[in-house]
Scaffold this active site. Structure first.
Site, PDB file in Angstrom:
ATOM      1  N   GLY A 181      37.621  27.685  63.994  1.00  0.00           N
ATOM      2  CA  GLY A 181      37.367  28.908  63.236  1.00  0.00           C
ATOM      3  C   GLY A 181      38.650  29.686  63.046  1.00  0.00           C
ATOM      4  O   GLY A 181      39.740  29.105  63.030  1.00  0.00           O
ATOM      5  N   GLY A 182      38.514  30.994  62.910  1.00  0.00           N
ATOM      6  CA  GLY A 182      39.667  31.849  62.637  1.00  0.00           C
ATOM      7  C   GLY A 182      40.499  32.109  63.889  1.00  0.00           C
ATOM      8  O   GLY A 182      40.017  31.984  65.020  1.00  0.00           O
TER       9      GLY A 182
ATOM     10  N   LYS B 159      26.455  25.867  68.353  1.00  0.00           N
ATOM     11  CA  LYS B 159      26.297  27.141  67.651  1.00  0.00           C
ATOM     12  C   LYS B 159      27.082  27.059  66.337  1.00  0.00           C
ATOM     13  O   LYS B 159      28.309  27.130  66.330  1.00  0.00           O
ATOM     14  CB  LYS B 159      26.817  28.275  68.548  1.00  0.00           C
ATOM     15  CG  LYS B 159      26.529  29.653  68.017  1.00  0.00           C
ATOM     16  CD  LYS B 159      27.676  30.149  67.204  1.00  0.00           C
ATOM     17  CE  LYS B 159      27.492  31.433  66.520  1.00  0.00           C
ATOM     18  NZ  LYS B 159      27.290  31.284  65.091  1.00  0.00           N
TER      19      LYS B 159
ATOM     20  N   CYS C  71      41.180  24.075  56.350  1.00  0.00           N
ATOM     21  CA  CYS C  71      42.281  24.524  57.207  1.00  0.00           C
ATOM     22  C   CYS C  71      43.559  23.764  56.882  1.00  0.00           C
ATOM     23  O   CYS C  71      44.652  24.235  57.166  1.00  0.00           O
ATOM     24  CB  CYS C  71      41.918  24.429  58.679  1.00  0.00           C
ATOM     25  SG  CYS C  71      41.144  22.903  59.110  1.00  0.00           S
TER      26      CYS C  71
ATOM     27  N   GLU D  24      47.175  33.129  56.162  1.00  0.00           N
ATOM     28  CA  GLU D  24      46.142  32.197  55.691  1.00  0.00           C
ATOM     29  C   GLU D  24      45.165  32.957  54.792  1.00  0.00           C
ATOM     30  O   GLU D  24      44.530  33.911  55.231  1.00  0.00           O
ATOM     31  CB  GLU D  24      45.386  31.595  56.874  1.00  0.00           C
ATOM     32  CG  GLU D  24      44.407  30.524  56.422  1.00  0.00           C
ATOM     33  CD  GLU D  24      43.606  29.903  57.550  1.00  0.00           C
ATOM     34  OE1 GLU D  24      43.046  30.661  58.358  1.00  0.00           O
ATOM     35  OE2 GLU D  24      43.525  28.670  57.608  1.00  0.00           O
TER      36      GLU D  24
ATOM     37  N   GLU E  59      40.727  24.808  67.359  1.00  0.00           N
ATOM     38  CA  GLU E  59      41.276  24.365  66.073  1.00  0.00           C
ATOM     39  C   GLU E  59      41.230  25.573  65.156  1.00  0.00           C
ATOM     40  O   GLU E  59      40.137  26.013  64.768  1.00  0.00           O
ATOM     41  CB  GLU E  59      40.416  23.253  65.459  1.00  0.00           C
ATOM     42  CG  GLU E  59      40.458  21.942  66.182  1.00  0.00           C
ATOM     43  CD  GLU E  59      41.815  21.287  66.155  1.00  0.00           C
ATOM     44  OE1 GLU E  59      42.629  21.577  65.247  1.00  0.00           O
ATOM     45  OE2 GLU E  59      42.075  20.483  67.061  1.00  0.00           O
TER      46      GLU E  59
END
Ligand code: TXE
Length: 498
Positions: free
Chosen positions: A230-231, A177, A286, A385, A252
């Site tokens: 992702g976040g 996905k 990232c 971030e 991650e």
């Protein structure tokens, strides 16, 4: 290269399918607003079908010898190399990173797929001695089953391939996905796996929203592992919901990565590194350098060098090889980054940039200026971030203060120090709280043969890539072979040692 927008279905059970009542969404070029592709908004039923296809394909793929699986991956790598120019162009068109980085995204995919193909002839277990006679002990690695790979938009081919190639070589089947904003890159990647001979059902693609497709994948009991990049907030949610099903969830997440610049640093070398680390991919990595922690003795000199260089740094068409920085990836990204820049104006000193570029080609896309704030440690822009071309610079008096500032954030992905003092460099390797430390190089630039990941809010303890990728996608089975032809009892049968 000629480019045209294309329409894609879902890829389920080895076929591209468009469910009869499916709605569609489009991806757009963040530099021009042009359409890049059209995709199906996947539903929970589509997820069920894809998981069922992966579940059916699992026994056959598990039984395929790992070196054979590796041969298919080598074919994927060969085809991806042939498609590199086109695919790199699509990365740049759909995500906005400059073309050298678009091609680099694809090269990273190729490197990792080849590395994983070689794992097909390793997948090492252990042999260990038994405490009993005529008994053999070993471990073997087995696939987990159906795994979900959920990926972001910032490395739209590399991150999917990190997950897909590792999951495939170890014998898992996949429902993939991707982030909606880079669905074309995802579909092109899947097409290459299809053409390379991955059997039907082994790799499935469901596009659509995270809330619907992602949630349904995480909830499905047949999905045994989830690999997510992702976040932080989404990752936390996936972790909690995955835990309900006792699934292995690999996360991650973000970073707030520091470069420490000591007073003995090679400043011209550091200048190139900081520019690349902070403004490469418009800061949307990232591992991006989002904090620069500078020794007071070289602070003014280095900031002068940095701003002088930025005066000659070009922001513009990412397909033009001379461009330094392209647009940010989407309207949402632009809004979020400009929000942080507004915040920065209230809590720090704007030293460079800070505006959206307008006029001419800029009006068609999401172009921001490379931005530098001078700030004390502790402001929100120096801790959160931002995921954009915004660098916070903090002045420090010595090494100990630099390390304290570097470590005092919620993330721990990448870190860097520029120094000529070898003792200090080795101290930093020990002292910096991060999964990755660079010496005399910026915070970006991972190589696929090393593990990748971080500590604190960057993840939940796992690592991707390198040999760690094998850990992520395998179960270890301990095997005891007793060839004594009698019942032997561990811990109970005791022989005299002499
Ligand atoms: O991430 P999301 P986005 C950070 C960065 C960025 C922020 C948001 O700070 O600004 O994350 O980016 C899917 N269940 N990083 O919006 O929302 C979603 O569809 C299951 C850091 O891309 O976390 C997409 O495929 N899945 C990062 C993927 O999760 C869900 C790289 C990531 O989306 C879901 C990118 C749900 N409930 C962004 N909701 C890094 N560390 O590399 C969404 N998704």
């Amino acid at each position: 290269m000629s480019f045209r927008a294309e329409e894609f279905g879902l890829f389920v059970g080895g076929r591209w399918v468009t469910p009869p009542s499916a709605q569609r969404f489009e991806t757009v070029n963040p530099a021009t607003g042009e359409t890049v592709g059209s995709f199906v908004v996947g539903s929970p039923d589509d997820v069920k079908d894809a998981v069922a296809a992966a579940h059916r394909a699992f026994p056959g793929w598990k039984a395929t010898p790992a070196p054979k699986r590796g041969e298919i991956l080598l074919e994927v790598a060969r085809r991806m190399r042939r498609a590199k120019a086109d695919l790199g162009g699509i990365v740049t068109r759909e995500m906005g990173k400059v073309i050298a980085e678009g091609l680099g995204d694809v090269q990273e995919s190729i490197d990792f797929i080849e590395y994983m193909a070689g794992e097909g002839r390793r997948l090492f277990g252990e042999t260990v001695p038994s405490e009993l006679r005529a008994k053999f002990c070993m471990t073997v690695r087995q696939p987990k089953g159906v795994v979900a790979c959920i990926t972001p938009w910032n490395f739209p081919t590399a991150i999917p391939n990190w997950k897909i190639a590792a999951a495939l070589i170890t014998g898992n089947t996949i429902v993939f996905k991707p982030a909606s904003g880079t669905a074309r890159c995802a579909a092109e990647v899947v097409r290459i796996y299809e053409e390379s001979g991955v059997p039907p059902g082994v790799l499935n693609l469901v596009t659509g929203s995270g809330g619907v497709v992602g949630n349904a994948l995480v909830a499905d009991p047949r999905v045994r592992a989830i690999s997510f990049t992702g976040g932080v907030e989404t990752g936390r949610d996936v972790y909690v919901r995955g835990a309900q099903g006792l699934k292995m969830v690999h996360l991650e997440l973000g970073g707030k990565n520091p470069v420490i610049l000591m007073d003995d640093a090679d400043l011209p070398l550091a200048l190139d590194g900081v520019l690349f680390g902070a403004f490469g991919t418009a800061g949307q990595r990232c591992t991006a350098t989002s904090r620069l922690i500078v020794h007071t003795k070289v602070y003014d000199e280095f900031l002068g060098m940095l701003t002088d260089r930025l005066d000659r740094f070009t922001v513009g068409d990412p397909l033009d090889p001379a461009t330094g920085m392209g647009p940010v990836a989407s309207a949402d990204q632009e809004k979020k980054i400009l929000g942080y820049i507004d915040l920065g104006r209230t809590e720090a000193t704007l030293r460079y940039g800070g505006r959206k570029r307008t006029g001419g080609i800029y009006d068609r896309g999401h172009f921001l200026e490379p931005t530098i704030f001078e700030t004390r440690h502790g402001t929100r822009i120096s801790r959160e971030e931002i995921f954009g071309p915004v660098l916070s610079v903090v002045r420090v008096g010595d090494y100990d203060e630099a390390v304290k500032v570097a470590n005092d954030v919620d993330y721990g992905l990448s870190s860097s120090i520029y120094t000529r003092d070898v003792n200090r460099a080795f101290r930093a390797i020990t002292d910096l709280e991060a999964g990755i430390t660079y010496i005399n190089a910026p915070t970006i630039g991972a190589e696929v043969q090393l593990p990748f990941g971080g500590i604190k809010n960057t993840g939940n303890g796992g690592r991707e890539a390198g040999s760690a990728a094998i850990e992520e996608f395998t179960e270890i089975k301990s095997v005891f072979v007793d060839f004594s032809s009698k019942l032997q009892k561990a811990q109970i049968d005791r022989e005299s040692a002499i």
